[in-house]
Design an enzyme around this catalytic site. Structure first.
Site, short mmCIF file in Angstrom:
data_model
loop_
_atom_site.label_atom_id
_atom_site.label_comp_id
_atom_site.label_asym_id
_atom_site.label_seq_id
_atom_site.Cartn_x
_atom_site.Cartn_y
_atom_site.Cartn_z
N PHE B 13 0.84 -1.20 0.00
CA PHE B 13 0.00 0.00 0.00
C PHE B 13 0.87 1.25 0.00
CE2 PHE B 13 -2.75 -3.23 2.06
CZ PHE B 13 -3.76 -3.23 1.11
N CYS B 14 2.01 1.17 0.65
CA CYS B 14 2.94 2.30 0.71
C CYS B 14 4.35 1.75 0.78
CB CYS B 14 2.66 3.18 1.92
SG CYS B 14 3.70 4.64 2.05
N PRO B 15 5.19 1.98 -0.20
CA PRO B 15 5.08 2.98 -1.27
C PRO B 15 4.18 2.58 -2.45
CG PRO B 15 7.17 1.84 -1.46
CD PRO B 15 6.53 1.33 -0.20
#
Lengths: 378, 76
Positions: B13-15
């Protein structure tokens, strides 16, 4: 004796060492286990505090303590950075010429900002990824009396909330100075929305609209022309500025690259066991992994807790029981006195709530509680 | 041409898959390919858009058992 060698005395390495020392207290006292931490620095810096240094809300002296003071009794600590990894012979060599053999090796050497990897960025932009840079940013913000502020973000980078946080904090900083009518803000981001996390991006776009902050997505900084005060992007765009704030691209540490452990200093790592790919006795923590998760202190923290339990069980029972599930928690400062947070893992995206003063004050409290966190007391 | 590098961005989801791709492209040579694995439906559209905008080449884009496979050849 089972020897555990931890390379790196940052957040991940320190939490892991203390976690292991607590779990293996009897084994340490009986001499059946040895835990060694090898670090490049005698000082341990709370890196997220540098953002506050840029706004004169924390001082560098508040951000560092002696690493030795953070480690539990029984842990061997040396300021003697590793220069060579000989994984086939289960040993590392240090700058002082010593050789440390190991049964289990943990590599937690972290990452570094490299503004020099983008032409013109180092000379023209300000950032908050070193003490020196944060102090220069503080001076630049103080001296700025009006004009175009641009925010650019390199890839990859650590602390993924910094691009948004520094933008919102600058907005309120200049509002408090009565300069908003003389300052414009343009926020850029490398992908097709204003933050990696979709829900965070939706929230931030609403904030940008409310505050009058311009933004441009799919903007990867290619070069900076300091004389013209202009940024060019890989996508063909240009952006003019009077004050340039950057989140520089990062790499892992050079020793990882020079020893052939991973491209750009990121070590291929199993996403749940945290073992280095192809090795059962080498583990990787924090920024040093190549995992597709945030390079953030909380990532290293959660990984270290899992690895601590697993290594302790490997030493005492010969098996690892827990899986790292991609847990990350990041505070998001939404200005000078409100904050929210994002909590997520491999399976669950974050659902950030509207910013509150309470979360902001919890973040400020955590800035002080961090030292208890790395000691394993929180 | 060297072996295709796999960028396993499943569950990222992140990055996120596109940011992982941008970072990974720095570590391969012009003309080499890499393949991004993603469980994010949005990346099946975002990645081709970015690849086209920058001028790289998308050589494959398919979904298999909930995993999106996007193969990119570095052009510059």
């Amino acid at each position: 004796m089972k020897r555990i060698v931890i390379v790196g005395g940052g957040t991940g390495g320190t939490i892991l060492a203390n976690n292991l020392a607590r779990r293996l207290e009897r084994e340490l006292e009986a001499g059946r286990v040895g835990i060694t931490v090898l670090s490049a620095s005698a000082q341990h810096m709370y890196q997220p505090g540098l953002l506050y240094v840029a706004f004169a809300r924390m001082a560098p002296a508040e951000l560092s303590v002696d690493e030795a003071s953070l480690l539990r009794p029984g842990i061997d600590f040396a300021v003697d950075p590793v220069t060579a990894f000989d994984l086939d012979h289960k040993e590392v060599k240090t700058q002082s010429g010593k050789t440390h053999g190991y049964d289990y090796l943990v590599i937690a050497t972290g990452s570094r900002a490299l503004p020099e990897n983008v032409p013109g960025l180092k000379e023209s932009a300000h950032h908050v990824y070193t003490e020196e840079a944060a102090l220069k940013t503080c001076a630049a913000l103080k001296a700025f009396e009006g004009g175009r502020i641009a925010v650019v973000t390199g890839v990859p980078h650590k602390c993924p909330m910094v691009p948004l946080e520094i933008t919102f904090m600058m907005y309120e900083y200049f509002r408090d100075r009565g300069l908003l009518d003389k300052v414009s803000f343009t926020y850029t981001y490398p992908i097709g929305r204003v933050h990696s996390l979709e829900n965070v991006a939706k929230w931030a776009v609403g904030e940008f609209a409310r505050l009058g902050i311009h933004y441009e997505t799919l903007f990867n900084v290619k070069e900076v022309d300091g004389a013209k005060r202009q940024v060019k992007s890989e996508e063909g765009g240009t952006l003019d500025y009077d004050l340039l704030i950057a989140v520089p691209p990062h790499k892992g540490m050079e020793v990882v690259e020079t020893n052939g452990l991973g491209g750009s200093g990121w070590i291929p790592t199993h996403r749940t066991t945290l073992a280095m790919e192809g090795r059962e006795d080498v583990f990787v923590l924090g920024d040093t992994t190549n995992l597709p998760i945030s390079k953030a202190g909380s990532t290293a923290h959660y990984e270290a807790e899992v690895l601590g339990e697993n290594l302790a069980n490997l030493v005492t029972r010969g098996l690892a029981l827990r899986a790292y599930e991609g847990k990350v928690f990041c505070f998001i400062e939404a200005g000078k006195d409100r904050a929210t947070y994002a909590s997520f893992d491999y399976q669950h995206p974050p659902e950030p709530q509207p910013p509150t003063r309470a979360i902001h004050w919890f973040k400020l409290a955590y800035n002080r509680l961090y030292w208890n966190s790395v000691r394993g007391l929180l | 041409m060297s072996d295709t590098k796999i960028v396993d961005a499943r569950g990222s989801f992140c990055p996120g898959p596109l940011m992982e791709l941008i970072a990974a492209l720095k570590d391969i040579s012009v003309g080499d390919e890499l393949e991004v694995l993603s469980t994010d439906q949005g990346s099946a559209a975002d990645i081709p858009e970015w690849v086209a905008k920058v001028g790289h080449t998308l050589t494959a884009n398919f979904e298999d058992q909930g995993v999106y496979h996007l193969r990119i050849r570095k052009a510059k």
